[in-house]
Scaffold this active site. Structure first.
Site, short mmCIF file in Angstrom:
data_model
loop_
_atom_site.label_atom_id
_atom_site.label_comp_id
_atom_site.label_asym_id
_atom_site.label_seq_id
_atom_site.Cartn_x
_atom_site.Cartn_y
_atom_site.Cartn_z
CB CYS A 116 -0.85 -0.08 1.16
SG CYS A 116 -2.16 1.28 1.34
CB CYS A 117 3.67 2.40 1.92
SG CYS A 117 3.15 2.46 3.75
CB CYS A 200 -2.39 7.20 5.82
SG CYS A 200 -1.48 7.36 4.12
CB CYS A 203 -1.44 4.08 8.97
SG CYS A 203 -2.06 2.97 7.50
CB CYS A 228 6.16 4.70 4.43
SG CYS A 228 7.06 6.33 4.21
FE1 SF4 Z 1 -1.30 2.69 3.04
FE2 SF4 Z 1 -1.23 3.08 5.43
FE3 SF4 Z 1 1.14 3.37 3.80
FE4 SF4 Z 1 -1.09 5.31 4.01
S1 SF4 Z 1 0.54 4.87 5.85
S2 SF4 Z 1 0.23 4.45 2.14
S3 SF4 Z 1 -2.78 4.08 4.09
S4 SF4 Z 1 -0.10 1.42 4.32
#
Ligand code: SF4
Length: 237
Positions: A116-117, A200, A203, A228
């Site tokens: 996701c990151c 985010c 998170c 991340c």
């Molecule tokens: Fe995805 Fe969480 Fe990373 Fe944002 S912080 S990109 S929602 S995993």
């Protein structure tokens, strides 16, 4: 044809003051230099616009940022007369991720979180840095275990061999607060509610008593090295 400069030979020998590091960075790399901002405690924006009013400032809108982050960005635009260059993830990658794995796939495993990151942060960052010779960040050693070895000036191999400049590397959280208050710099109001590191909204949470600055990030993971993927493969020069 212009030869590509070898940035491994770059050397900063100036003072420890963040303003001096910024002055050096602009004299060395302008106009191929950009500043990253996550709208947490944007002290470097305040300093940079005073030195170089044309500084390009970018941020990554992952699609899941807290309202307070957008508000901080707007406050900065209004106060300093700047325009933030926003970068978004590729919409088709986000659509595929959410359709196939759901909107909370990042909680399933560290690999899923990195996926996701990677889509929402790392890929847009690579576009933001394309064609640049240097970028400026607000990274500090005191933020986490994984940041204790960072330097003011680093060679950033992960982004094509450019220079990464971290003028606030030695600042403590107390230094940050004092500067924000003394200079009336707009900051992310989540800091007033116990947050010490803001990403985010899904998170990030306020830290618990005695927690480390980044313990509110991906709090369901056990690792001390919570990154991340935006900051990797750098070494000091
Ligand atoms: Fe995805 Fe969480 Fe990373 Fe944002 S912080 S990109 S929602 S995993």
């Amino acid at each position: 044809m212009t030869e590509k400069r070898d940035f491994k030979n770059i050397n900063y020998s100036g003072s420890n003051k963040a303003e001096d590091v910024l002055e050096w960075a602009f004299s060395e790399f302008d106009p191929n230099i950009v500043m990253a901002c996550s709208f947490e405690a944007p002290i470097l924006v305040h300093m940079a616009v005073a030195i170089n009013p044309d500084i390009r400032i970018f941020s990554i809108d992952t699609g899941r940022l807290p309202e307070e982050t957008y508000q901080c960005a707007q406050d900065l635009e209004d106060l300093y007369g700047i325009k933030i260059e926003w970068y978004f993830p590729k919409y088709d990658a986000v659509e595929t991720l959410e359709r196939e794995k759901g909107v909370y796939s990042f909680k399933q495993s560290i690999n899923a979180r990195h996926e996701c990151c990677g889509i929402r942060k790392v890929e847009p960052l690579s576009r933001a840095l394309a064609g640049q010779n240097a970028w400026i960040t607000s990274l500090r050693k005191s933020q986490s275990q994984s940041r204790i070895k960072i330097s003011k000036v680093e060679y950033d191999e992960a982004h094509g061999g450019i220079i990464k400049i971290n003028p606030m590397v030695d600042w403590t959280q107390e230094d940050v607060w004092q500067y924000l208050k003394k200079n009336r710099v707009p900051y992310n109001r989540l800091l007033d509610r116990g947050y010490m590191s803001i990403g985010c909204s899904c998170c990030t949470k306020a830290i618990e008593f005695g927690g480390t600055p980044r313990s509110g990030r991906w709090w369901w993971e056990q690792s001390e090295h919570k990154e991340c993927g935006l900051h990797q493969n750098n070494y000091s020069i």
